[in-house]
Scaffold this motif. Structure first.
Motif, PDB file in Angstrom:
ATOM      1  N   PRO A 133       0.808  -1.235   0.000  1.00 44.43           N
ATOM      2  CA  PRO A 133       0.000   0.000   0.000  1.00 44.43           C
ATOM      3  C   PRO A 133       0.830   1.270   0.000  1.00 44.43           C
ATOM      4  O   PRO A 133       0.313   2.332  -0.370  1.00 44.43           O
ATOM      5  CB  PRO A 133      -0.830  -0.127   1.285  1.00 44.43           C
ATOM      6  CG  PRO A 133      -0.025  -1.039   2.171  1.00 44.43           C
ATOM      7  CD  PRO A 133       0.631  -2.015   1.244  1.00 44.43           C
ATOM      8  N   GLU A 134       2.108   1.195   0.403  1.00 43.05           N
ATOM      9  CA  GLU A 134       2.947   2.386   0.454  1.00 43.05           C
ATOM     10  C   GLU A 134       3.768   2.584  -0.819  1.00 43.05           C
ATOM     11  O   GLU A 134       4.515   3.567  -0.923  1.00 43.05           O
ATOM     12  CB  GLU A 134       3.893   2.313   1.661  1.00 43.05           C
ATOM     13  CG  GLU A 134       3.191   2.167   2.997  1.00 43.05           C
ATOM     14  CD  GLU A 134       2.236   3.314   3.259  1.00 43.05           C
ATOM     15  OE1 GLU A 134       2.578   4.460   2.898  1.00 43.05           O
ATOM     16  OE2 GLU A 134       1.157   3.072   3.821  1.00 43.05           O
ATOM     17  N   SER A 135       3.643   1.680  -1.776  1.00 40.14           N
ATOM     18  CA  SER A 135       4.447   1.792  -2.995  1.00 40.14           C
ATOM     19  C   SER A 135       4.013   2.996  -3.810  1.00 40.14           C
ATOM     20  O   SER A 135       2.834   3.341  -3.880  1.00 40.14           O
ATOM     21  CB  SER A 135       4.290   0.523  -3.842  1.00 40.14           C
ATOM     22  OG  SER A 135       4.918   0.688  -5.113  1.00 40.14           O
ATOM     23  N   ARG A 136       4.982   3.634  -4.464  1.00 40.48           N
ATOM     24  CA  ARG A 136       4.667   4.779  -5.315  1.00 40.48           C
ATOM     25  C   ARG A 136       3.970   4.348  -6.604  1.00 40.48           C
ATOM     26  O   ARG A 136       3.527   5.206  -7.379  1.00 40.48           O
ATOM     27  CB  ARG A 136       5.951   5.534  -5.657  1.00 40.48           C
ATOM     28  CG  ARG A 136       7.001   4.693  -6.355  1.00 40.48           C
ATOM     29  CD  ARG A 136       8.300   5.470  -6.503  1.00 40.48           C
ATOM     30  NE  ARG A 136       9.367   4.638  -7.020  1.00 40.48           N
ATOM     31  CZ  ARG A 136      10.612   5.069  -7.209  1.00 40.48           C
ATOM     32  NH1 ARG A 136      10.906   6.321  -6.916  1.00 40.48           N
ATOM     33  NH2 ARG A 136      11.534   4.260  -7.671  1.00 40.48           N
ATOM     34  N   LEU A 137       3.854   3.046  -6.834  1.00 38.47           N
ATOM     35  CA  LEU A 137       3.172   2.537  -8.022  1.00 38.47           C
ATOM     36  C   LEU A 137       1.722   2.150  -7.770  1.00 38.47           C
ATOM     37  O   LEU A 137       1.044   1.680  -8.679  1.00 38.47           O
ATOM     38  CB  LEU A 137       3.925   1.310  -8.570  1.00 38.47           C
ATOM     39  CG  LEU A 137       5.328   1.574  -9.102  1.00 38.47           C
ATOM     40  CD1 LEU A 137       6.021   0.261  -9.456  1.00 38.47           C
ATOM     41  CD2 LEU A 137       5.280   2.487 -10.327  1.00 38.47           C
ATOM     42  N   VAL A 138       1.234   2.355  -6.575  1.00 35.70           N
ATOM     43  CA  VAL A 138      -0.150   1.984  -6.262  1.00 35.70           C
ATOM     44  C   VAL A 138      -1.127   2.745  -7.152  1.00 35.70           C
ATOM     45  O   VAL A 138      -2.102   2.182  -7.656  1.00 35.70           O
ATOM     46  CB  VAL A 138      -0.460   2.229  -4.772  1.00 35.70           C
ATOM     47  CG1 VAL A 138      -1.957   2.181  -4.515  1.00 35.70           C
ATOM     48  CG2 VAL A 138       0.239   1.174  -3.921  1.00 35.70           C
ATOM     49  N   GLY A 139      -0.872   4.047  -7.339  1.00 40.74           N
ATOM     50  CA  GLY A 139      -1.746   4.829  -8.220  1.00 40.74           C
ATOM     51  C   GLY A 139      -1.785   4.260  -9.619  1.00 40.74           C
ATOM     52  O   GLY A 139      -2.845   4.221 -10.267  1.00 40.74           O
ATOM     53  N   PRO A 170      -2.339  11.889  -5.611  1.00 41.43           N
ATOM     54  CA  PRO A 170      -2.061  13.079  -6.434  1.00 41.43           C
ATOM     55  C   PRO A 170      -0.624  13.140  -6.931  1.00 41.43           C
ATOM     56  O   PRO A 170      -0.342  13.888  -7.876  1.00 41.43           O
ATOM     57  CB  PRO A 170      -2.364  14.240  -5.473  1.00 41.43           C
ATOM     58  CG  PRO A 170      -2.190  13.655  -4.094  1.00 41.43           C
ATOM     59  CD  PRO A 170      -2.654  12.226  -4.208  1.00 41.43           C
ATOM     60  N   ASP A 171       0.291  12.372  -6.322  1.00 40.01           N
ATOM     61  CA  ASP A 171       1.683  12.381  -6.767  1.00 40.01           C
ATOM     62  C   ASP A 171       1.951  11.353  -7.868  1.00 40.01           C
ATOM     63  O   ASP A 171       3.069  11.314  -8.404  1.00 40.01           O
ATOM     64  CB  ASP A 171       2.617  12.105  -5.588  1.00 40.01           C
ATOM     65  CG  ASP A 171       2.575  13.220  -4.546  1.00 40.01           C
ATOM     66  OD1 ASP A 171       2.271  14.370  -4.936  1.00 40.01           O
ATOM     67  OD2 ASP A 171       2.818  12.938  -3.360  1.00 40.01           O
ATOM     68  N   SER A 172       0.972  10.542  -8.197  1.00 38.39           N
ATOM     69  CA  SER A 172       1.152   9.541  -9.252  1.00 38.39           C
ATOM     70  C   SER A 172       1.269  10.230 -10.603  1.00 38.39           C
ATOM     71  O   SER A 172       0.586  11.220 -10.871  1.00 38.39           O
ATOM     72  CB  SER A 172      -0.036   8.568  -9.270  1.00 38.39           C
ATOM     73  OG  SER A 172       0.033   7.724 -10.413  1.00 38.39           O
ATOM     74  N   PHE A 173       2.160   9.735 -11.472  1.00 39.01           N
ATOM     75  CA  PHE A 173       2.260  10.337 -12.789  1.00 39.01           C
ATOM     76  C   PHE A 173       1.160   9.852 -13.731  1.00 39.01           C
ATOM     77  O   PHE A 173       1.178  10.137 -14.927  1.00 39.01           O
ATOM     78  CB  PHE A 173       3.650  10.113 -13.420  1.00 39.01           C
ATOM     79  CG  PHE A 173       4.082   8.681 -13.518  1.00 39.01           C
ATOM     80  CD1 PHE A 173       3.543   7.830 -14.452  1.00 39.01           C
ATOM     81  CD2 PHE A 173       5.066   8.200 -12.680  1.00 39.01           C
ATOM     82  CE1 PHE A 173       3.970   6.516 -14.565  1.00 39.01           C
ATOM     83  CE2 PHE A 173       5.496   6.885 -12.777  1.00 39.01           C
ATOM     84  CZ  PHE A 173       4.941   6.044 -13.721  1.00 39.01           C
ATOM     85  N   LYS A 174       0.175   9.112 -13.193  1.00 35.35           N
ATOM     86  CA  LYS A 174      -1.003   8.736 -13.968  1.00 35.35           C
ATOM     87  C   LYS A 174      -2.200   9.629 -13.648  1.00 35.35           C
ATOM     88  O   LYS A 174      -3.312   9.362 -14.102  1.00 35.35           O
ATOM     89  CB  LYS A 174      -1.367   7.281 -13.701  1.00 35.35           C
ATOM     90  CG  LYS A 174      -0.279   6.289 -14.031  1.00 35.35           C
ATOM     91  CD  LYS A 174       0.204   6.411 -15.464  1.00 35.35           C
ATOM     92  CE  LYS A 174      -0.820   5.974 -16.477  1.00 35.35           C
ATOM     93  NZ  LYS A 174      -0.282   6.011 -17.864  1.00 35.35           N
ATOM     94  N   LYS A 179      -7.481  11.783 -15.216  1.00 32.56           N
ATOM     95  CA  LYS A 179      -8.423  12.877 -15.437  1.00 32.56           C
ATOM     96  C   LYS A 179      -8.968  12.842 -16.866  1.00 32.56           C
ATOM     97  O   LYS A 179     -10.166  13.090 -17.091  1.00 32.56           O
ATOM     98  CB  LYS A 179      -7.739  14.219 -15.166  1.00 32.56           C
ATOM     99  CG  LYS A 179      -7.445  14.487 -13.702  1.00 32.56           C
ATOM    100  CD  LYS A 179      -6.798  15.848 -13.520  1.00 32.56           C
ATOM    101  CE  LYS A 179      -6.533  16.147 -12.054  1.00 32.56           C
ATOM    102  NZ  LYS A 179      -5.877  17.469 -11.875  1.00 32.56           N
ATOM    103  N   TYR A 180      -8.098  12.547 -17.821  1.00 31.84           N
ATOM    104  CA  TYR A 180      -8.553  12.474 -19.217  1.00 31.84           C
ATOM    105  C   TYR A 180      -9.592  11.368 -19.390  1.00 31.84           C
ATOM    106  O   TYR A 180     -10.619  11.564 -20.052  1.00 31.84           O
ATOM    107  CB  TYR A 180      -7.365  12.228 -20.142  1.00 31.84           C
ATOM    108  CG  TYR A 180      -7.753  12.086 -21.591  1.00 31.84           C
ATOM    109  CD1 TYR A 180      -8.156  13.197 -22.342  1.00 31.84           C
ATOM    110  CD2 TYR A 180      -7.739  10.844 -22.207  1.00 31.84           C
ATOM    111  CE1 TYR A 180      -8.518  13.068 -23.660  1.00 31.84           C
ATOM    112  CE2 TYR A 180      -8.106  10.710 -23.531  1.00 31.84           C
ATOM    113  CZ  TYR A 180      -8.499  11.815 -24.260  1.00 31.84           C
ATOM    114  OH  TYR A 180      -8.872  11.677 -25.561  1.00 31.84           O
TER     115      TYR A 180
END
Length: 223
Positions: A133-139, A170-174, A179-180
């Motif tokens: 759950p803490e991974s930056r890839l969760v998003g 909000p920090d995910s690059f996805k 939003k699109y």
């Protein structure tokens, strides 16, 4: 003038009836041809839309691969252990190993998507999210579940996944891509005003993202 027999008198009537039946059959045949042509056009449009959806998904998969590789290359270097900092270095190594395990789990789930093993991919992404759950890839995991739902025409489920990315990661690059996708979903619902507002927000908040170019193209088509 000799009178016509009953059979002779009925011949013109029979011929007229046959002619009318042939005309009716030709009209019915033409109507059937038109119906078949319309159905063929409808099927072709559906196939084209589905193919475009998969092409879009494949392109995004390639983009995701490049970004994942960039994340791996950006890992912080492992400091050489020294007798005075052994405990600190051990903790850093454990954290790095855990991060690498998260990437492995994510990569395994991600690899199922281009193979069209969608149900397995959803299960694998959900397991990755639960385990790390803490991974930056969760998003990213939520985003790809949303993409799969879109491919399966599970629009409401897809909306829920993209909304999770935007609200909770909000920090995910996805975020811009999510939003699109939400904008497209609003348009699918028939809420064009909300869809245009989302596209404008993407351009304002993420001007350098590929999603911004897609949003501009969408607004141009609507103008």
């Amino acid at each position: 003038m000799p009178s016509l027999s009953a059979n002779e008198r009925s011949t013109p009537v029979i011929q007229a009836e046959l002619f009318m039946q042939m005309e009716q059959m030709q009209q019915e045949l033409q109507a059937l041809r038109n119906l078949v042509e319309q159905q063929g056009n409808t099927i072709q449009r559906m196939q084209t839309d589905q193919r475009n959806r998969y092409l879009d998904l494949d392109q995004r998969l390639q983009d995701q691969t490049q970004r994942l590789n960039a994340l791996e290359e950006a890992d912080p270097p492992v400091l050489l252990p020294t007798p005075t900092s052994a405990q600190r270095q051990e903790q850093q190594q454990v954290a790095q190993d855990q991060n690498r395990s998260a990437r492995d789990a994510y990569a395994e789930a991600y690899a199922l998507v281009p193979e069209r093993r969608f149900d397995e991919a959803i299960t694998a992404f959900n397991r990755f999210i639960l385990d790390f759950p803490e991974s930056r890839l969760v998003g990213n995991g939520y985003y790809w579940i949303g993409e799969i739902y879109m491919a399966q025409n599970r629009t409401q489920d897809a909306e829920r996944m993209f909304d999770i990315v935007v609200r909770n990661h909000p920090d995910s690059f996805k975020v811009a891509d999510s939003k699109y996708k939400l904008g497209l979903i609003y348009a699918r619902y028939g809420d064009q005003r909300r869809a245009r507002d989302m596209m404008r927000a993407i351009i304002a908040d993420h001007p350098q993202e590929p999603a911004a170019a897609l949003a501009r193209a969408y607004l141009e088509r609507q103008s």
